[in-house]
Each structure stands twice: as structure tokens, then as C-alpha cells.
Design a protein around this motif. Structure first.
Motif, mmCIF file in Angstrom:
data_model
loop_
_atom_site.group_PDB
_atom_site.id
_atom_site.type_symbol
_atom_site.label_atom_id
_atom_site.label_comp_id
_atom_site.label_asym_id
_atom_site.label_seq_id
_atom_site.Cartn_x
_atom_site.Cartn_y
_atom_site.Cartn_z
ATOM 1 N N LEU A 35 0.814 -1.217 0.000
ATOM 2 C CA LEU A 35 0.000 0.000 0.000
ATOM 3 C C LEU A 35 0.842 1.259 0.000
ATOM 4 O O LEU A 35 0.391 2.316 -0.412
ATOM 5 C CB LEU A 35 -0.932 0.013 1.212
ATOM 6 C CG LEU A 35 -2.094 -0.968 1.181
ATOM 7 C CD1 LEU A 35 -2.875 -0.889 2.468
ATOM 8 C CD2 LEU A 35 -2.980 -0.716 0.009
ATOM 9 N N CYS A 37 1.791 2.861 2.638
ATOM 10 C CA CYS A 37 1.339 3.732 3.711
ATOM 11 C C CYS A 37 2.317 3.677 4.871
ATOM 12 O O CYS A 37 3.146 2.788 4.966
ATOM 13 C CB CYS A 37 -0.041 3.297 4.196
ATOM 14 S SG CYS A 37 -1.294 3.374 2.916
ATOM 15 N N LYS A 42 -0.937 1.247 8.669
ATOM 16 C CA LYS A 42 -0.844 -0.212 8.641
ATOM 17 C C LYS A 42 -1.558 -0.821 9.841
ATOM 18 O O LYS A 42 -2.352 -1.748 9.702
ATOM 19 C CB LYS A 42 0.619 -0.634 8.630
ATOM 20 C CG LYS A 42 1.348 -0.269 7.374
ATOM 21 C CD LYS A 42 2.809 -0.618 7.490
ATOM 22 C CE LYS A 42 3.580 -0.061 6.320
ATOM 23 N NZ LYS A 42 5.005 -0.327 6.430
ATOM 24 N N PHE A 45 -5.490 -0.119 9.624
ATOM 25 C CA PHE A 45 -6.227 -1.033 8.752
ATOM 26 C C PHE A 45 -6.437 -2.384 9.431
ATOM 27 O O PHE A 45 -7.515 -2.962 9.364
ATOM 28 C CB PHE A 45 -5.491 -1.258 7.437
ATOM 29 C CG PHE A 45 -5.500 -0.071 6.534
ATOM 30 C CD1 PHE A 45 -6.589 0.775 6.460
ATOM 31 C CD2 PHE A 45 -4.413 0.194 5.728
ATOM 32 C CE1 PHE A 45 -6.596 1.862 5.619
ATOM 33 C CE2 PHE A 45 -4.417 1.278 4.881
ATOM 34 C CZ PHE A 45 -5.500 2.107 4.823
ATOM 35 N N HIS A 83 -13.766 2.567 6.848
ATOM 36 C CA HIS A 83 -12.488 1.945 6.519
ATOM 37 C C HIS A 83 -12.201 2.024 5.024
ATOM 38 O O HIS A 83 -11.074 2.289 4.605
ATOM 39 C CB HIS A 83 -12.509 0.491 6.985
ATOM 40 C CG HIS A 83 -11.220 -0.218 6.828
ATOM 41 N ND1 HIS A 83 -11.165 -1.517 6.470
ATOM 42 C CD2 HIS A 83 -9.936 0.185 6.980
ATOM 43 C CE1 HIS A 83 -9.913 -1.895 6.398
ATOM 44 N NE2 HIS A 83 -9.147 -0.881 6.702
ATOM 45 N N GLU A 84 -13.224 1.814 4.223
ATOM 46 C CA GLU A 84 -13.059 1.892 2.781
ATOM 47 C C GLU A 84 -12.740 3.316 2.331
ATOM 48 O O GLU A 84 -11.910 3.519 1.440
ATOM 49 C CB GLU A 84 -14.335 1.401 2.101
ATOM 50 C CG GLU A 84 -14.182 1.124 0.654
ATOM 51 C CD GLU A 84 -15.408 0.432 0.123
ATOM 52 O OE1 GLU A 84 -15.778 0.774 -1.013
ATOM 53 O OE2 GLU A 84 -15.982 -0.413 0.813
ATOM 54 N N LEU A 87 -9.155 3.957 3.237
ATOM 55 C CA LEU A 87 -8.299 3.241 2.290
ATOM 56 C C LEU A 87 -8.255 3.949 0.952
ATOM 57 O O LEU A 87 -7.190 4.090 0.350
ATOM 58 C CB LEU A 87 -8.807 1.807 2.106
ATOM 59 C CG LEU A 87 -8.078 0.948 1.089
ATOM 60 C CD1 LEU A 87 -6.691 0.612 1.601
ATOM 61 C CD2 LEU A 87 -8.861 -0.317 0.819
ATOM 62 N N SER A 90 -6.312 7.441 1.456
ATOM 63 C CA SER A 90 -4.910 7.365 1.870
ATOM 64 C C SER A 90 -4.037 6.746 0.797
ATOM 65 O O SER A 90 -2.842 7.031 0.732
ATOM 66 C CB SER A 90 -4.774 6.573 3.164
ATOM 67 O OG SER A 90 -5.111 5.230 2.956
ATOM 68 N N CYS A 91 -4.601 5.914 -0.035
ATOM 69 C CA CYS A 91 -3.819 5.232 -1.069
ATOM 70 C C CYS A 91 -4.295 5.613 -2.461
ATOM 71 O O CYS A 91 -4.205 4.812 -3.383
ATOM 72 C CB CYS A 91 -3.905 3.731 -0.877
ATOM 73 S SG CYS A 91 -3.337 3.179 0.717
ATOM 74 N N THR A 99 -4.416 -3.148 -3.790
ATOM 75 C CA THR A 99 -5.363 -2.198 -3.204
ATOM 76 C C THR A 99 -6.735 -2.322 -3.856
ATOM 77 O O THR A 99 -7.760 -2.181 -3.186
ATOM 78 C CB THR A 99 -4.855 -0.757 -3.333
ATOM 79 O OG1 THR A 99 -4.536 -0.489 -4.689
ATOM 80 C CG2 THR A 99 -3.639 -0.524 -2.461
ATOM 81 N N PHE A 103 -10.089 -3.249 -1.906
ATOM 82 C CA PHE A 103 -11.237 -2.363 -2.045
ATOM 83 C C PHE A 103 -12.477 -3.157 -2.458
ATOM 84 O O PHE A 103 -13.572 -2.969 -1.916
ATOM 85 C CB PHE A 103 -10.897 -1.280 -3.069
ATOM 86 C CG PHE A 103 -11.829 -0.122 -3.077
ATOM 87 C CD1 PHE A 103 -11.810 0.812 -2.064
ATOM 88 C CD2 PHE A 103 -12.725 0.033 -4.114
ATOM 89 C CE1 PHE A 103 -12.668 1.891 -2.078
ATOM 90 C CE2 PHE A 103 -13.584 1.106 -4.139
ATOM 91 C CZ PHE A 103 -13.560 2.036 -3.123
#
Length: 134
Positions: A35, A37, A42, A45, A83-84, A87, A90-91, A99, A103
Motif C-alpha cells: 500500500l 502507507c 498499517k 487497517f 475503513h473503505e 483506504l 490514503s492510497c 489495493t 477495495f
């Protein structure tokens, strides 16, 4: 318990969360290096995944209490959506196949939890209609 369709949906959701946790923790040598990140994300997540897995398992064991099961599934859907979103934002500059797969797994879990809630509500309607007939 095991003959209802919502139980199957919850088991699929638990299975997907277990695969994601296994993939993130044990399959990669470094946790989520793909990812790109930092260390905070880390662990973030992983904590979100463990919370979602715990909520799905808890919802699975509350099969007699349908109102609590619906509430736990709604909380799980909310946590998955948060969370999605984290994600995604952030990415957003480092999209690769991992990823994208992660997703899609979260979207799939949200769909299964939604289908679970719909099936539980159908059961509640059926029980209420039977009670009205009596």
C-alpha cells in the motif's frame, strides 16, 4: 440457525475478513508494504479489520436476537464504509492490484452484510404476520 440464508451471508463475510487478515498479516513479510502507507495506517487497517471480523462473529452468534443482529450488522457496515473511505483517500495515488482487490473485498462484505439485514427483516416480517394470524 444454519438453515437460514442470513447465516450463510454472515459466514461468507467472516470468511472474507479472515482472508483479508491472513493476507495482510501472514502472507506479506512486511505488513501492507504494497500500500505504501506509513506505520500508523498499517496498524489502523488491521485494527479495523479485526473489529469488523469480531462484529460479524458476534452477529453470527446472536441469531436468536434479530434486533441486536441487525444493529451489529449496521454498525459493521458503517465501520466498513469508514475503513473503505480511509483506504481510498490514503492510497489514492498508489493504486495497484492489491489495493483494488482489497477495495473490492470491502465492497463485497458491505453487500453481504446488507443482504443479511434484508433477510433478517424478511424473517421478522414473516414472524409478525404469523403472530397476527394467531
Amino acid at each position: 440457525m444454519l438453515y437460514r440464508i442470513q447465516t450463510l451471508y454472515l459466514l461468507i463475510s467472516i470468511f472474507i475478513y479472515s482472508i483479508l487478515i491472513y493476507f495482510l498479516c501472514f502472507l506479506n513479510k512486511n505488513l501492507m508494504d504494497f500500500l505504501g502507507c506509513n506505520f500508523f495506517f498499517k496498524k489502523f487497517f488491521l485494527i479495523f479489520l479485526i473489529i469488523c471480523l469480531f462484529l460479524s462473529i458476534l452477529s453470527f452468534f446472536f441469531f436468536y436476537k434479530k434486533k441486536i443482529q441487525i444493529f451489529l450488522n449496521k454498525v459493521n457496515i458503517l465501520i466498513n464504509t469508514i475503513h473503505e473511505g480511509i483506504l481510498f483517500f490514503s492510497c489514492s495515488n498508489k493504486w495497484n492490484k492489491y489495493t483494488f482487490i482489497m477495495f473490492l473485498f470491502f465492497i463485497l462484505c458491505i453487500c453481504f452484510l446488507y443482504l443479511t439485514n434484508r433477510a433478517i427483516k424478511k424473517d421478522i416480517k414473516l414472524i409478525n404476520s404469523i403472530n397476527r394470524i394467531r
